[in-house]
Design a protein around this motif. Structure first.
Motif, short mmCIF file in Angstrom:
data_model
loop_
_atom_site.label_atom_id
_atom_site.label_comp_id
_atom_site.label_asym_id
_atom_site.label_seq_id
_atom_site.Cartn_x
_atom_site.Cartn_y
_atom_site.Cartn_z
N LEU A 54 32.24 34.61 12.45
CA LEU A 54 31.51 36.42 12.86
C LEU A 54 31.58 35.67 14.57
CD1 LEU A 54 28.89 37.60 10.45
CD2 LEU A 54 31.12 38.07 10.50
N ASP A 55 31.32 36.96 14.88
CA ASP A 55 31.08 36.52 16.60
C ASP A 55 29.96 37.30 17.20
OD1 ASP A 55 33.89 35.48 17.41
OD2 ASP A 55 34.59 37.47 16.88
N ASN A 56 29.18 37.75 18.03
CA ASN A 56 28.14 37.74 18.36
C ASN A 56 28.13 39.46 18.23
OD1 ASN A 56 25.24 37.83 20.04
ND2 ASN A 56 26.51 38.43 21.80
N GLY A 57 29.46 39.99 18.86
CA GLY A 57 29.60 41.41 18.72
C GLY A 57 31.30 41.45 18.62
N GLN A 58 31.81 43.31 17.49
CA GLN A 58 32.34 43.20 17.89
C GLN A 58 32.76 43.56 19.13
OE1 GLN A 58 35.91 43.69 15.26
NE2 GLN A 58 36.55 43.69 17.57
N HIS A 59 34.29 42.75 19.44
CA HIS A 59 34.59 43.33 21.07
C HIS A 59 35.85 43.53 21.25
CE1 HIS A 59 31.26 41.22 22.79
NE2 HIS A 59 31.91 40.83 23.87
N ILE A 60 36.40 44.69 22.06
CA ILE A 60 37.78 45.36 22.53
C ILE A 60 38.18 45.07 23.67
CG2 ILE A 60 37.63 47.55 20.36
CD1 ILE A 60 36.97 49.64 22.20
N LEU A 61 39.17 45.15 24.03
CA LEU A 61 39.50 44.96 25.36
C LEU A 61 40.43 46.28 25.26
CD1 LEU A 61 39.42 42.00 23.85
CD2 LEU A 61 40.20 41.15 26.27
N LEU A 62 40.83 46.15 26.72
CA LEU A 62 42.22 47.10 27.16
C LEU A 62 43.16 47.26 27.47
CD1 LEU A 62 40.06 50.12 28.31
CD2 LEU A 62 40.73 49.78 26.20
N GLY A 63 44.13 47.54 27.54
CA GLY A 63 45.64 46.90 28.35
C GLY A 63 45.04 47.00 29.89
N ALA A 64 44.16 47.94 30.37
CA ALA A 64 43.61 47.79 31.78
C ALA A 64 42.99 46.38 32.55
CB ALA A 64 42.87 48.71 31.99
N TYR A 65 42.81 45.45 30.93
CA TYR A 65 42.25 44.36 31.30
C TYR A 65 43.30 43.50 31.75
CZ TYR A 65 37.31 45.57 29.07
OH TYR A 65 37.17 46.36 28.56
N THR A 66 43.75 43.71 32.80
CA THR A 66 44.75 42.50 33.65
C THR A 66 44.85 41.09 33.94
OG1 THR A 66 44.74 43.48 35.57
CG2 THR A 66 46.47 44.38 34.06
N ASP A 67 43.30 41.49 34.64
CA ASP A 67 42.92 39.88 34.95
C ASP A 67 42.51 39.17 34.11
OD1 ASP A 67 43.27 39.81 37.67
OD2 ASP A 67 41.97 41.23 38.23
N THR A 68 42.13 39.18 32.52
CA THR A 68 41.60 38.57 31.40
C THR A 68 43.23 38.38 30.81
OG1 THR A 68 39.63 40.20 31.28
CG2 THR A 68 40.36 38.58 28.83
N LEU A 69 44.00 38.97 31.06
CA LEU A 69 45.60 38.52 29.94
C LEU A 69 46.22 37.51 30.63
CD1 LEU A 69 46.15 42.27 28.73
CD2 LEU A 69 45.35 40.85 27.08
N ALA A 70 46.06 37.36 32.02
CA ALA A 70 46.13 36.94 33.01
C ALA A 70 45.89 35.62 33.00
CB ALA A 70 47.04 37.15 34.16
N LEU A 71 44.58 35.74 32.95
CA LEU A 71 44.51 34.23 32.27
C LEU A 71 44.00 33.44 30.99
CD1 LEU A 71 41.46 31.93 33.32
CD2 LEU A 71 40.22 33.78 32.37
N MET A 72 44.43 34.54 30.27
CA MET A 72 45.18 34.10 29.10
C MET A 72 46.34 32.76 28.26
SD MET A 72 42.89 36.67 26.39
CE MET A 72 44.13 35.81 24.89
N ARG A 73 47.04 34.17 29.46
CA ARG A 73 47.95 32.76 29.93
C ARG A 73 48.36 31.93 29.95
NH1 ARG A 73 49.79 38.69 30.39
NH2 ARG A 73 50.21 40.13 28.57
N ARG A 74 47.79 31.80 31.49
CA ARG A 74 47.91 30.87 32.24
C ARG A 74 47.22 29.15 31.26
NH1 ARG A 74 44.07 29.64 36.91
NH2 ARG A 74 43.39 32.29 36.82
N LEU A 75 46.36 29.81 30.53
CA LEU A 75 45.57 28.89 29.40
C LEU A 75 46.65 28.61 28.41
CD1 LEU A 75 41.56 29.96 30.13
CD2 LEU A 75 42.48 27.76 30.25
N GLY A 76 47.25 29.21 28.68
CA GLY A 76 48.42 28.96 26.60
C GLY A 76 48.02 29.46 26.17
#
Ligand SMILES: Cc1cc2nc3c(=O)[nH]c(=O)nc-3n(C[C@H](O)[C@H](O)[C@H](O)COP(=O)(O)OP(=O)(O)OC[C@H]3O[C@@H](n4cnc5c(N)ncnc54)[C@H](O)[C@@H]3O)c2cc1C
Length: 438
Positions: A54-76
């Motif tokens: 379990l997590d600390n809380g359910q989270h949703i991300l949006l397609g607008a979270y471009t920097d988060t998605l780019a960071l994830m890709r950078r980390l593989g």
């Protein structure tokens, strides 16, 4: 450059990754033992019979979270496999409301979504469109210190559209009731989601726990000091002492009250002024295990709340279908934002009322009777996000001290307390230190 990052939430880890990639020797001080901060795994092993941690809380991300998605890709960490991407669909479990964005280019996707919303009469749909068009025409700027409630009144939003659409969106994005919430932050969220390109409105739901999503991949590349709660950060012109250990620069990426405390003990005490006064709002997350399959029509659905009956649930998620683990049981997650009233209730009573709400809404929506509940876990994070009221003084990431930067969802990001704001603040804090060093 030898750099310290204090706090391994999404902000601190975004900063640390960027500094590491720029060639810095980064040490991350983290009070806890798992990376991710408020968006992290809280159970290492399956617990109470739940199939996945379990997590600390359910989270949703949006397609607008471009920097988060780019960071994830950078980390593989591939967002396409770790997140379920779905076109925006706000559908109530009781069948009373549905708003779905069609696969059309912007701005038609949002216009058609609003104009075809089921559960809203035509005048309400047109009023919603008028609000979006009005905000776009005003370049998404609203009067200073306006609340969301005043914004909705200024655009004459009908009560039903407010209750079914605008209020739930405000609670989900700002974790602040419309009467108190900052209209400018709300407008910024609408600009980057419903008002942005079609893909920006997509909803991205994690298939794994939040620490596995990318924080652990980031931490694996860094020197981590887990279990070290920093007491003092003392900057000078050439470096920063973190609890007496010398670094050439530092990013402070802890919650505002902690930042205030550790800065107040050193020469940068002027930065601490006001930070401890930021108010926070709770989020409650209830996870249920049912003893038989009970598939929701969609992985994420809305719940119409009814506070008078203790039915505080606002969103429900089908954990079993998200994790792709169909074991004969069903796991559901119910989320309550701005959960002050729920947090004051007896926990068992709160759990019972939420179960009753889900069972009733499922029946109304045409599902068979809800199977027996055989496991529950209720988490209430009392300081889930800062209360996003108008006129908040949020500090920039760059400080007057050339060796010190701030990061965190509470710094000045233009967003409410959300993951993308945290990541962006971390990237900006790292850039501030890198640009001063070069
Ligand atoms: C239940 C819940 C649901 C949410 N849902 C969503 C959602 O659906 N979508 C969304 O975008 N956002 C959501 N959020 C908000 C999101 O989680 C936060 O915006 C984000 O995690 C903040 O990251 P941060 O790095 O700024 O801060 P934090 O995550 O708070 O990180 C700070 C870190 O500093 C550490 N720390 C504290 N004191 C010290 C010390 N003295 N020394 C060293 N380390 C210290 C902490 O342990 C922590 O790891 C939700 C939040 C909660 C709580």
């Amino acid at each position: 450059m030898k750099v310290a990052v204090v706090g391994a939430g999404w902000a601190g880890l975004a900063a640390a990754t960027t500094l590491h990639d720029a060639g810095c020797a980064v040490t991350v001080y983290e009070a806890a033992h798992t990376p991710g901060g408020r968006a992290k795994r809280v159970q290492h092993l399956p617990h109470d019979g739940f199939a996945t941690p379990l997590d600390n809380g359910q989270h949703i991300l949006l397609g607008a979270y471009t920097d988060t998605l780019a960071l994830m890709r950078r980390l593989g960490c591939d967002p396409d496999t770790l997140l379920v991407r779905q076109p925006l669909c706000l559908a109530a479990l009781d069948g009373g409301f549905t708003l779905a964005a069609p696969r059309l280019p912007a701005p038609w996707h949002a216009a058609v979504a609003l104009l075809s919303a089921r559960g809203l009469p035509w005048p309400d749909r047109l009023a919603c469109l008028r609000l979006m068009r009005g905000l776009r025409g005003a370049h998404w700027r609203v009067p200073r210190n306006e609340t969301v409630k005043n914004l909705l009144a200024r655009y004459a939003q009908p009560a039903r559209a407010t209750r079914l659409l605008w209020e739930p969106l405000c609670l989900a994005a700002l974790n602040t009731p419309v009467e108190l919430a900052c209209a400018q932050l709300y407008a910024n969220v609408l600009r980057d989601s419903l008002g942005g390109p079609r893909a920006a409105t997509d909803v991205l739901l994690p298939r794994t726990d939040l620490s596995s999503l990318w924080p652990e991949a980031a931490a694996a590349r860094l020197t981590m000091r887990y279990g070290h709660a920093v007491h003092t950060a003392a900057p000078d012109a050439n470096g920063v002492d973190i609890d007496g250990e010398r670094h050439e620069a530092a990013v402070i990426a802890v919650p505002p009250s902690v930042a205030a405390r550790i800065l107040a003990r050193g020469p940068a005490h002027e930065l601490a002024a006001g930070l401890a006064d930021m108010r926070h709002a709770p989020i409650a997350t209830l996870t249920l295990k049912l003893d038989a399959p009970w598939r929701l029509p969609r992985a994420m659905m809305m719940l119409a709340d009814d506070p008078a009956r203790g039915h505080y649930g606002q969103w429900i998620f089908d954990r079993t279908s998200l994790a792709g683990q169909h074991t004969g049981h069903t796991e559901l997650t119910i989320v309550v934002s701005a959960a002050t009233a729920l947090a004051e209730q007896d926990r068992e009573q709160a759990t019972r009322s939420l179960i009753e709400q889900v069972s009733e809404h499922g029946m109304r929506g045409g599902l068979p009777a809800m199977p027996r509940v055989v496991g529950t876990a209720l988490f209430i994070d009392k300081r889930a996000t800062f209360l996003a009221v108008p006129g908040l003084a949020r500090p920039a990431q760059k400080t007057a001290w050339p060796t010190l930067a701030l990061a965190g969802d509470w710094t000045d990001t233009g967003y409410p307390g959300v993951l993308e704001g945290a990541v962006r603040s971390g990237l900006r804090a790292a850039d501030a230190l890198i640009s001063r060093a070069t």
